[in-house]
Design a protein around this motif. Structure first.
Motif, short mmCIF file in Angstrom:
data_model
loop_
_atom_site.label_atom_id
_atom_site.label_comp_id
_atom_site.label_asym_id
_atom_site.label_seq_id
_atom_site.Cartn_x
_atom_site.Cartn_y
_atom_site.Cartn_z
N PRO A 174 20.96 2.07 93.40
CA PRO A 174 21.11 1.26 92.18
C PRO A 174 21.42 2.11 90.95
CG PRO A 174 18.79 1.48 92.70
CD PRO A 174 19.54 2.13 93.84
N TRP A 175 22.13 1.47 89.96
CA TRP A 175 22.40 2.14 88.67
C TRP A 175 21.19 1.93 87.76
CZ3 TRP A 175 27.37 4.00 86.82
CH2 TRP A 175 28.38 3.93 87.76
N SER A 176 20.89 2.93 86.98
CA SER A 176 19.94 2.72 85.88
C SER A 176 20.69 2.07 84.72
CB SER A 176 19.30 4.03 85.43
OG SER A 176 20.27 4.86 84.80
N VAL A 177 19.94 1.42 83.85
CA VAL A 177 20.57 0.77 82.70
C VAL A 177 21.30 1.79 81.84
CG1 VAL A 177 20.12 -0.57 80.60
CG2 VAL A 177 18.84 -1.07 82.69
N ALA A 178 20.70 2.95 81.64
CA ALA A 178 21.34 3.98 80.81
C ALA A 178 22.62 4.48 81.46
CB ALA A 178 20.37 5.14 80.58
N GLU A 179 22.60 4.65 82.81
CA GLU A 179 23.80 5.13 83.49
C GLU A 179 24.93 4.10 83.37
OE1 GLU A 179 21.66 7.83 86.96
OE2 GLU A 179 22.28 5.76 87.37
N LEU A 180 24.60 2.83 83.60
CA LEU A 180 25.62 1.81 83.50
C LEU A 180 26.19 1.73 82.07
CD1 LEU A 180 27.22 -0.49 84.77
CD2 LEU A 180 25.29 -2.02 84.25
N THR A 181 25.31 1.84 81.08
CA THR A 181 25.77 1.77 79.67
C THR A 181 26.68 2.95 79.36
OG1 THR A 181 23.72 0.64 79.06
CG2 THR A 181 25.01 1.62 77.28
N ARG A 182 26.31 4.15 79.81
CA ARG A 182 27.16 5.33 79.54
C ARG A 182 28.51 5.17 80.23
NH1 ARG A 182 22.23 8.24 79.85
NH2 ARG A 182 22.51 8.55 82.09
N ALA A 183 28.49 4.62 81.45
CA ALA A 183 29.76 4.43 82.15
C ALA A 183 30.66 3.44 81.41
CB ALA A 183 29.48 3.93 83.58
N LEU A 184 30.04 2.37 80.89
CA LEU A 184 30.83 1.40 80.13
C LEU A 184 31.38 2.03 78.85
CD1 LEU A 184 28.65 -1.82 80.55
CD2 LEU A 184 30.88 -1.35 81.56
N ARG A 185 30.58 2.84 78.16
CA ARG A 185 31.05 3.51 76.94
C ARG A 185 32.23 4.42 77.25
NH1 ARG A 185 26.32 6.21 73.52
NH2 ARG A 185 28.18 6.73 72.27
N ASN A 186 32.10 5.19 78.33
CA ASN A 186 33.18 6.12 78.68
C ASN A 186 34.45 5.37 79.07
OD1 ASN A 186 31.47 8.26 78.23
ND2 ASN A 186 30.77 8.36 80.37
N ALA A 187 34.28 4.13 79.58
CA ALA A 187 35.46 3.38 79.99
C ALA A 187 36.08 2.59 78.84
CB ALA A 187 35.08 2.42 81.13
N VAL A 188 35.23 2.12 77.90
CA VAL A 188 35.73 1.21 76.86
C VAL A 188 36.10 1.94 75.58
CG1 VAL A 188 35.09 -0.73 75.39
CG2 VAL A 188 34.50 -0.77 77.81
N GLU A 189 35.23 2.79 75.08
CA GLU A 189 35.42 3.36 73.74
C GLU A 189 36.71 4.18 73.62
OE1 GLU A 189 31.98 5.42 72.46
OE2 GLU A 189 30.77 3.61 72.18
N PRO A 190 37.06 5.05 74.58
CA PRO A 190 38.32 5.80 74.42
C PRO A 190 39.56 4.89 74.38
CG PRO A 190 36.92 6.84 76.05
CD PRO A 190 36.31 5.52 75.76
N LYS A 191 39.48 3.75 75.01
CA LYS A 191 40.64 2.86 75.07
C LYS A 191 40.84 2.06 73.78
CE LYS A 191 42.75 -0.62 78.08
NZ LYS A 191 42.57 -1.44 79.30
N PHE A 192 39.76 1.87 73.02
CA PHE A 192 39.83 1.07 71.80
C PHE A 192 39.36 1.88 70.60
CE2 PHE A 192 39.14 -1.82 75.36
CZ PHE A 192 40.18 -2.73 75.19
N ARG A 193 40.00 3.03 70.39
CA ARG A 193 39.63 3.90 69.28
C ARG A 193 40.25 3.47 67.95
NH1 ARG A 193 35.30 6.09 69.69
NH2 ARG A 193 35.87 7.46 67.95
N ASP A 194 41.33 2.72 67.99
CA ASP A 194 41.97 2.29 66.74
C ASP A 194 42.64 0.94 67.00
OD1 ASP A 194 43.04 2.08 64.26
OD2 ASP A 194 44.44 3.75 64.45
N VAL A 195 41.94 -0.13 66.59
CA VAL A 195 42.45 -1.48 66.85
C VAL A 195 42.39 -2.29 65.56
CG1 VAL A 195 41.82 -1.49 69.29
CG2 VAL A 195 40.15 -2.24 67.58
N TRP A 196 43.28 -3.27 65.45
CA TRP A 196 43.25 -4.26 64.38
C TRP A 196 42.78 -5.58 64.98
CZ3 TRP A 196 44.26 -3.68 59.22
CH2 TRP A 196 44.81 -2.46 58.81
N VAL A 197 41.80 -6.21 64.33
CA VAL A 197 41.23 -7.46 64.82
C VAL A 197 41.31 -8.48 63.69
CG1 VAL A 197 39.23 -8.62 65.79
CG2 VAL A 197 39.67 -6.21 66.34
#
Length: 489
Positions: free
Chosen positions: A23-46
């Protein structure tokens, strides 16, 4: 009973059983999501609508961006919020530029906003309105702070485009009205990106050249062409200018932020020239008129002074009049001075006499004599009262003594009477004592203890006077009925 998941020692388990995933720990899953999401959306207009806006005391802004289908949390740190050109409010349609961040402690993602622009119809009007509100709050639109233009400036500064028609119209009218006024032109851009900064720089250069008044002008145009003069930095630079500023931007119907902040607003560049300098020929004509009025006024004043001098000379022709008037004045002053000196002395004398009278009434020997007189009168009254009181009380005592005399027991006993007491109580009847009772007989001198041997209930208190038998059957013959007891020591 053996657990099928854990075979007993020496047995073989199920070779085709699948291993359980780690099983994943909550911290591991959160870090994985950050590494997957944040680099992709570094500069967006909403684009979205502002909701749940909260302003912290630190200056940070927390809000949500929403549309018809979704909501995303957003934060704008104080360093970026201070650079906003308009006020962020609930329900505004905005374009927000920033980056997506996942915040592990709360397990949610949010948009960290770096830049905000109003969106939709009325965005420019909203921006202008909020700029006006900030300037109004700082007092920059207050009419009381606006300065008057100099009557005839020694040097006029103009900040404008050197190739525009506005400068030509301004110089033509200015030189036609007052040809000798020097004019300094500071070239600058009056529209497009960065135009406001060049206008600010031109104004500061004209102030360094010691111009008495600065004119900021340009010709007419669209709202986009005049956008530079709605810049808040330019408005604050105009308000901070050390000399009066005239704003002549666009046509008469065009009103910019610079017009509102400037000390004087001109409808057109030509109108600005008319406001800055007067017409020299008109001034010259007015000076000629004023010179004539001054000459006439001076002449009239001189003639009036001459008449006064002639009147004074007529009075001075005979000094006796002056001496007589001054003598009367001196006599009046002497009389008033004498009265002023005597009045305090008279008042002081009256106060002194009053104090003497009061002191005489308070003199000690006189007060002692008065006290002695009162004491003698009181003594006489006391003596008379004592004599009357003692006499009255003496008569009263005599009357009481006469009334008590019949009840004097000692006198009765001295006459031969006796008192018989039984147990401390007076025996007044024969029935109060029985034969054999011990009694005490009180005499005029001393007392006797006796015992009752007989008693007589007859009416005659003396024994042996009721008949030949000498009384009742209770009394033995030949005695009084009382035997003396032996005397106790």
């Amino acid at each position: 009973m053996n657990d099928p998941r854990h075979p007993a020692r020496g047995t073989t388990g199920d070779l085709f059983e699948r291993a359980a995933p780690r099983p994943w720990s909550v911290a591991e899953l959160t870090r994985a999501l950050r590494n997957a999401v944040e680099p992709k959306f570094r500069d967006v207009w909403v684009a979205g609508e502002v909701a749940n806006l909260r302003r912290q005391a630190s200056g940070h802004l927390y809000f949500s961006l929403k549309d018809e289908e979704a909501v995303i949390g957003a934060v704008m740190w104080a360093s970026q919020a201070r650079r906003l050109r308009f006020r962020l409010d609930e329900g505004q349609e905005i374009l927000a530029r920033g980056f997506v961040e996942i915040y592990p402690p709360h397990g949610k993602y949010q948009l960290v906003v770096q830049e905000v622009e109003p969106r939709g119809a009325g965005a420019a009007a909203l921006l202008l309105q909020q700029i006006k509100e900030r300037l109004q709050a700082d007092g920059l639109l207050d009419p009381a702070r606006k300065r008057r233009l100099p009557f005839i400036p020694r040097r006029v500064g103009v900040a404008t485009s050197p190739t525009g028609a506005a400068l030509r119209d301004f110089l033509r009218v200015l030189h036609a009205r007052f040809p000798s006024v020097p004019v300094l032109v500071a070239p600058c851009r009056v529209q497009g990106e960065g135009a406001a900064a060049t206008v600010i720089s031109a104004m500061r250069g004209l102030c360094r050249m010691r111009c008495d008044v600065v004119v900021v002008t340009r010709g007419g145009g669209s709202q986009e062409d005049l956008a530079a003069f709605n810049d808040e930095r330019l408005a604050r630079a105009i308000a901070a200018c050390p000399v009066p500023v005239v704003s002549a931007v666009g046509h008469e119907v065009d009103v910019s932020i610079a017009d509102l902040v400037a000390d004087v607003r001109a409808a057109t560049p030509t109108h600005a020239a008319q406001l800055v300098v007067p017409v020299r020929d008109e001034l010259a004509e007015r000076l000629r008129v004023l010179r004539g009025r001054a000459e006439r006024a001076v002449g009239g004043a001189l003639e009036s002074r001459r008449r006064e001098i002639r009147a004074l000379k007529a009075e001075l022709s005979d000094p006796k009049h002056l001496l007589s008037r001054e003598r009367h004045r001196v006599d009046d002053l002497l009389h008033r001075a004498a009265g002023a000196v005597a009045a305090p002395r008279r008042a002081a004398r009256q106060r002194l006499d009053g104090l003497r009278v009061r002191l005489g009434r308070q003199e000690p020997r006189r007060r002692v004599r008065e006290v002695l007189v009162r004491m003698e009168a009181a003594t006489r009254r006391l003596g008379a009262w004592q004599a009357a009181y003692f006499r009255r009380e003496g008569l009263r005592v005599e009357r009481l003594s006469a009334r008590l005399e019949p009840a004097n027991v000692a006198k009765l006993l001295s006459r031969g009477f006796a008192l018989v007491l039984r147990d401390g109580h007076l025996v007044s009847r024969a029935a109060d004592a029985a034969p054999g009772d011990a009694v005490r007989i009180a005499l005029a001198e001393g007392w006797l203890d006796a015992r009752v041997t007989a008693r007589d209930a007859g009416e005659d208190p003396l024994p042996g006077r009721n008949g030949p038998d000498g009384g009742t059957a209770d009394r033995p013959s030949g005695g009084s009925g009382v035997d003396p007891l032996p005397r106790r020591g």
